[in-house]
Design a protein around this motif. Sequence first.
Motif, PDB file in Angstrom:
ATOM      1  N   PRO A  49      -5.982  85.614   1.704  1.00 38.83           N
ATOM      2  CA  PRO A  49      -6.740  84.456   2.670  1.00 38.83           C
ATOM      3  C   PRO A  49      -8.100  84.784   3.112  1.00 38.83           C
ATOM      4  N   ASN A  50      -8.563  86.199   3.259  1.00 39.09           N
ATOM      5  CA  ASN A  50      -9.792  86.539   3.635  1.00 39.09           C
ATOM      6  C   ASN A  50     -10.721  86.399   2.441  1.00 39.09           C
ATOM      7  N   LEU A  51     -10.370  86.258   1.226  1.00 38.65           N
ATOM      8  CA  LEU A  51     -11.301  86.115   0.239  1.00 38.65           C
ATOM      9  C   LEU A  51     -11.462  84.544   0.095  1.00 38.65           C
ATOM     10  N   GLU A  52     -10.375  83.899   0.576  1.00 44.42           N
ATOM     11  CA  GLU A  52     -10.570  82.267   0.582  1.00 44.42           C
ATOM     12  C   GLU A  52     -11.499  82.018   1.741  1.00 44.42           C
ATOM     13  N   ALA A  95     -18.800  79.530 -14.327  1.00 50.47           N
ATOM     14  CA  ALA A  95     -19.037  80.952 -14.778  1.00 50.47           C
ATOM     15  C   ALA A  95     -18.387  82.064 -13.814  1.00 50.47           C
ATOM     16  N   THR A  96     -18.061  81.520 -12.898  1.00 51.46           N
ATOM     17  CA  THR A  96     -17.366  82.813 -11.774  1.00 51.46           C
ATOM     18  C   THR A  96     -16.019  82.410 -11.747  1.00 51.46           C
ATOM     19  N   SER A  97     -15.223  83.626 -11.240  1.00 47.79           N
ATOM     20  CA  SER A  97     -13.782  83.833 -11.095  1.00 47.79           C
ATOM     21  C   SER A  97     -13.462  83.638  -9.854  1.00 47.79           C
ATOM     22  N   VAL A  98     -12.310  83.147  -9.476  1.00 51.93           N
ATOM     23  CA  VAL A  98     -11.907  83.231  -8.079  1.00 51.93           C
ATOM     24  C   VAL A  98     -11.157  84.435  -8.000  1.00 51.93           C
ATOM     25  N   ALA A  99     -11.142  85.316  -8.879  1.00 52.54           N
ATOM     26  CA  ALA A  99     -10.486  86.694  -8.761  1.00 52.54           C
ATOM     27  C   ALA A  99     -11.371  87.766  -7.928  1.00 52.54           C
ATOM     28  N   ALA A 100     -10.927  88.585  -7.152  1.00 54.22           N
ATOM     29  CA  ALA A 100     -11.635  89.688  -6.564  1.00 54.22           C
ATOM     30  C   ALA A 100     -12.185  90.776  -7.468  1.00 54.22           C
ATOM     31  N   LYS A 101     -13.136  91.408  -7.090  1.00 55.11           N
ATOM     32  CA  LYS A 101     -13.746  92.473  -7.800  1.00 55.11           C
ATOM     33  C   LYS A 101     -14.016  93.383  -6.934  1.00 55.11           C
ATOM     34  N   THR A 102     -14.328  94.746  -7.435  1.00 56.03           N
ATOM     35  CA  THR A 102     -14.725  95.696  -6.569  1.00 56.03           C
ATOM     36  C   THR A 102     -16.321  95.544  -6.572  1.00 56.03           C
ATOM     37  N   LEU A 103     -16.808  95.744  -5.405  1.00 50.96           N
ATOM     38  CA  LEU A 103     -18.190  95.539  -5.281  1.00 50.96           C
ATOM     39  C   LEU A 103     -18.885  97.097  -5.181  1.00 50.96           C
ATOM     40  N   LEU A 130     -14.678  98.249  -0.945  1.00 53.16           N
ATOM     41  CA  LEU A 130     -15.177  96.835  -0.648  1.00 53.16           C
ATOM     42  C   LEU A 130     -14.989  95.980  -1.885  1.00 53.16           C
ATOM     43  N   TRP A 131     -14.461  94.811  -1.680  1.00 53.13           N
ATOM     44  CA  TRP A 131     -14.152  93.712  -2.486  1.00 53.13           C
ATOM     45  C   TRP A 131     -14.688  92.321  -2.130  1.00 53.13           C
ATOM     46  N   GLY A 132     -15.144  91.640  -3.312  1.00 51.54           N
ATOM     47  CA  GLY A 132     -15.395  90.207  -3.304  1.00 51.54           C
ATOM     48  C   GLY A 132     -15.431  89.305  -4.500  1.00 51.54           C
ATOM     49  N   ARG A 133     -16.282  88.254  -4.399  1.00 46.34           N
ATOM     50  CA  ARG A 133     -16.284  87.518  -5.439  1.00 46.34           C
ATOM     51  C   ARG A 133     -17.488  87.184  -5.922  1.00 46.34           C
ATOM     52  N   SER A 134     -17.777  87.025  -7.289  1.00 48.46           N
ATOM     53  CA  SER A 134     -19.138  86.584  -7.753  1.00 48.46           C
ATOM     54  C   SER A 134     -19.048  85.141  -7.266  1.00 48.46           C
ATOM     55  N   TYR A 135     -20.576  84.549  -6.922  1.00 40.82           N
ATOM     56  CA  TYR A 135     -20.720  83.131  -6.416  1.00 40.82           C
ATOM     57  C   TYR A 135     -21.924  82.761  -7.300  1.00 40.82           C
TER      58      TYR A 135
END
Length: 135
Positions: A49-52, A95-103, A130-135
């Motif tokens: 939910p926080n990623l969203e 090109a980007t994913s909704v999956a989290a990745k380690t930053l 710290l996790w996030g997504r590529s945008y």
Amino acid sequence: GDKEDISIDGIGAALATKLDAIQEAMFTKAKEARDSHVVKVTDWKDFVPNLEQNNLVLTPWCGGEFQEWEEKVKEQSREESLQARGEDAEDEKTATSVAAKTLCIPFDQPELPAGTKCIISGLEAKCWCLWGRSY
């Protein structure tokens, strides 16, 4: 911006000072925007939910040597994000994913109380990640 009259004799120094001030203001604004979107999460139910909400998520982590758990976060966050969006799969044209990745594992670590568990594995956490997504 503000207009200023500057003599030609001092234009080099004045320009350097002005550019430094502009850079400092831009950096401060960007840092404040980033910091306002960092959320500390210790329970998986709050992760996606926080990623969203386009946040960066700081979680307890068992360490980088456990590559399989990082993959599990990617897979599970992708599945839960797609489900929350009512989608079956990611758009292949994106090109980007909704999956989290380690930053990163931040240099400045918040206190990690003894016995804190990793967000995904349940193993004892060694650090905050710290996790996030590529945008």
